[in-house]
Structure formats: C-alpha cells, structure tokens
Design a protein around this motif. Structure first.
Motif, PDB file in Angstrom:
ATOM      1  N   ALA A  12       1.435  -1.170  -0.210  1.00  0.00           N
ATOM      2  CA  ALA A  12      -0.105  -0.203   0.189  1.00  0.00           C
ATOM      3  C   ALA A  12       0.770   0.818  -0.177  1.00  0.00           C
ATOM      4  O   ALA A  12       0.651   2.056  -0.640  1.00  0.00           O
ATOM      5  CB  ALA A  12      -0.997  -0.105   0.849  1.00  0.00           C
ATOM      6  N   GLU A  13       2.019   1.171   0.864  1.00  0.00           N
ATOM      7  CA  GLU A  13       2.654   2.664   0.190  1.00  0.00           C
ATOM      8  C   GLU A  13       3.657   2.556  -0.512  1.00  0.00           C
ATOM      9  O   GLU A  13       3.960   3.731  -0.650  1.00  0.00           O
ATOM     10  CB  GLU A  13       3.212   2.055   2.405  1.00  0.00           C
ATOM     11  CG  GLU A  13       3.259   2.322   2.858  1.00  0.00           C
ATOM     12  CD  GLU A  13       4.222   1.663   4.532  1.00  0.00           C
ATOM     13  OE1 GLU A  13       4.273   2.004   5.785  1.00  0.00           O
ATOM     14  OE2 GLU A  13       4.893   0.394   3.906  1.00  0.00           O
ATOM     15  N   TRP A  14       4.235   1.209  -1.690  1.00  0.00           N
ATOM     16  CA  TRP A  14       4.050   1.694  -2.338  1.00  0.00           C
ATOM     17  C   TRP A  14       3.152   3.227  -3.514  1.00  0.00           C
ATOM     18  O   TRP A  14       3.617   3.110  -4.266  1.00  0.00           O
ATOM     19  CB  TRP A  14       4.402  -0.283  -3.388  1.00  0.00           C
ATOM     20  CG  TRP A  14       5.880   0.000  -3.346  1.00  0.00           C
ATOM     21  CD1 TRP A  14       6.129  -1.296  -2.445  1.00  0.00           C
ATOM     22  CD2 TRP A  14       6.958   0.348  -3.522  1.00  0.00           C
ATOM     23  NE1 TRP A  14       7.608  -1.519  -2.306  1.00  0.00           N
ATOM     24  CE2 TRP A  14       8.178  -0.918  -3.009  1.00  0.00           C
ATOM     25  CE3 TRP A  14       7.399   0.620  -5.248  1.00  0.00           C
ATOM     26  CZ2 TRP A  14       9.586  -0.897  -3.836  1.00  0.00           C
ATOM     27  CZ3 TRP A  14       8.713   0.728  -5.317  1.00  0.00           C
ATOM     28  CH2 TRP A  14       9.826   0.513  -4.653  1.00  0.00           C
ATOM     29  N   GLU A  15       2.095   2.323  -3.306  1.00  0.00           N
ATOM     30  CA  GLU A  15       1.466   3.360  -3.874  1.00  0.00           C
ATOM     31  C   GLU A  15       1.301   4.628  -3.661  1.00  0.00           C
ATOM     32  O   GLU A  15       0.800   5.681  -4.637  1.00  0.00           O
ATOM     33  CB  GLU A  15      -0.389   2.833  -3.526  1.00  0.00           C
ATOM     34  CG  GLU A  15      -0.866   1.256  -4.475  1.00  0.00           C
ATOM     35  CD  GLU A  15      -0.211   1.075  -5.895  1.00  0.00           C
ATOM     36  OE1 GLU A  15      -0.830   1.957  -6.562  1.00  0.00           O
ATOM     37  OE2 GLU A  15      -0.033  -0.145  -6.216  1.00  0.00           O
ATOM     38  N   VAL A  16       1.057   5.067  -2.247  1.00  0.00           N
ATOM     39  CA  VAL A  16       1.201   6.547  -2.080  1.00  0.00           C
ATOM     40  C   VAL A  16       2.740   7.073  -2.988  1.00  0.00           C
ATOM     41  O   VAL A  16       3.139   8.508  -3.581  1.00  0.00           O
ATOM     42  CB  VAL A  16       1.761   6.327  -0.940  1.00  0.00           C
ATOM     43  CG1 VAL A  16       1.817   7.905   0.019  1.00  0.00           C
ATOM     44  CG2 VAL A  16       0.498   6.507  -0.046  1.00  0.00           C
ATOM     45  N   MET A  17       3.930   6.148  -2.634  1.00  0.00           N
ATOM     46  CA  MET A  17       5.243   6.261  -2.931  1.00  0.00           C
ATOM     47  C   MET A  17       6.028   6.516  -4.484  1.00  0.00           C
ATOM     48  O   MET A  17       5.624   7.651  -5.612  1.00  0.00           O
ATOM     49  CB  MET A  17       6.626   5.791  -2.387  1.00  0.00           C
ATOM     50  CG  MET A  17       6.868   5.365  -0.948  1.00  0.00           C
ATOM     51  SD  MET A  17       7.142   6.920  -0.490  1.00  0.00           S
ATOM     52  CE  MET A  17       8.621   7.232  -1.830  1.00  0.00           C
TER      53      MET A  17
END
Length: 147
Positions: A12-17
């Motif tokens: 999920a954090e990859w999507e933000v990054m």
C-alpha cells in the motif's frame, strides 16, 4: 538532496510513493484525490499511509500555509533496486533465471527496454557459467536419518 537508505515499504505504501515519485512533491490533498480515484481509498487510509512513510523516513514533510507538502527521501530507482534484490535473494539461485524469463513474458516493455536487455544479455553470456548451483542449503549439509 535525496538520502540513499534502505527502507521497507509495504504494498500500500508503494502506491503512495509511486504518486509522490511521479509528481516530485505532493500535498496530502493531491495524494488523497489521486489514491481515491486510483485505489478507491478513503482519506483516513491515505493519511495513515503518509504518516507511516514519514515515520519510516521515506517522505519528508514541509508545511506551506495550511498545506503539507511531501517529498521523497529515497530515489525511486534505488527503492526498486532494493526491492527486487531482496525478492531475488529469497529465491533459489537455480530458479532466478526462470523467474526473470517468466517476468519478461508478463511485462509490457518498450523497444528501447528490450534493446538494452538484449545488449546486457549479450555481454553476460560471455562469462556465464553452464549451470548455476543451488544455494538453498549449505554446501556441506548432510541429511541425518533419511528424509
């Protein structure tokens, strides 16, 4: 200046990054708007992920008026390289080639990407061994008592 450090990032954090890397910097409002449209995530979810990334040191924040602006502290290519290296380190050395072969079959690549890969493979074949040994067990490991 970007600090090169290895930070573990969840899916999920990859999507933000990915959004921040693409834009260079982003406000929380922009991140919420993009990720609501792309992932159907609610504002609290996006804010939680932003907070985790700031805490991990993957994003830095700057307050400008009422807005918070987020900037990545890690380069996208470095994060990609770290993630793929970590993944491939989990695979048996004998299976890595097959994994790359399968991956290439699944990916959409530009002609330029394919030409770079062909050139790299042409160089690698010059020094490649006939076979790659398994590295799953220590070289001197002996089974005790059968299976």
């Amino acid at each position: 200046m970007q600090v090169e450090q290895k930070i573990e990032i969840s899916d999920a954090e990859w999507e933000v990054m990915r959004v921040v890397w693409t834009l260079g910097t982003a406000t929380s409002r922009t991140l919420i708007d993009v990720l609501q449209e792309k992932m159907s995530w609610k504002a609290p979810t996006v804010k939680t992920l932003i907070g985790r990334l700031v805490k991990k040191g993957a994003l830095v924040t700057e307050k400008k008026g009422r807005a918070f602006i987020y900037r990545p502290t890690i380069a996208e290519q470095r994060a990609i390289d770290d993630a793929t290296t970590t993944l491939f380190n989990h695979l048996c050395q004998m299976r890595r080639g097959e994994a790359v072969h399968h991956l290439l079959g699944e990916l959409t690549l530009s002609r330029s990407d394919i030409e770079k890969l062909q050139a790299q493979l042409a160089e690698k074949i010059k020094t490649a061994p006939e076979a790659v040994a398994c590295d799953c067990l220590p070289a001197d490991f002996k089974l005790k008592g059968g299976a």
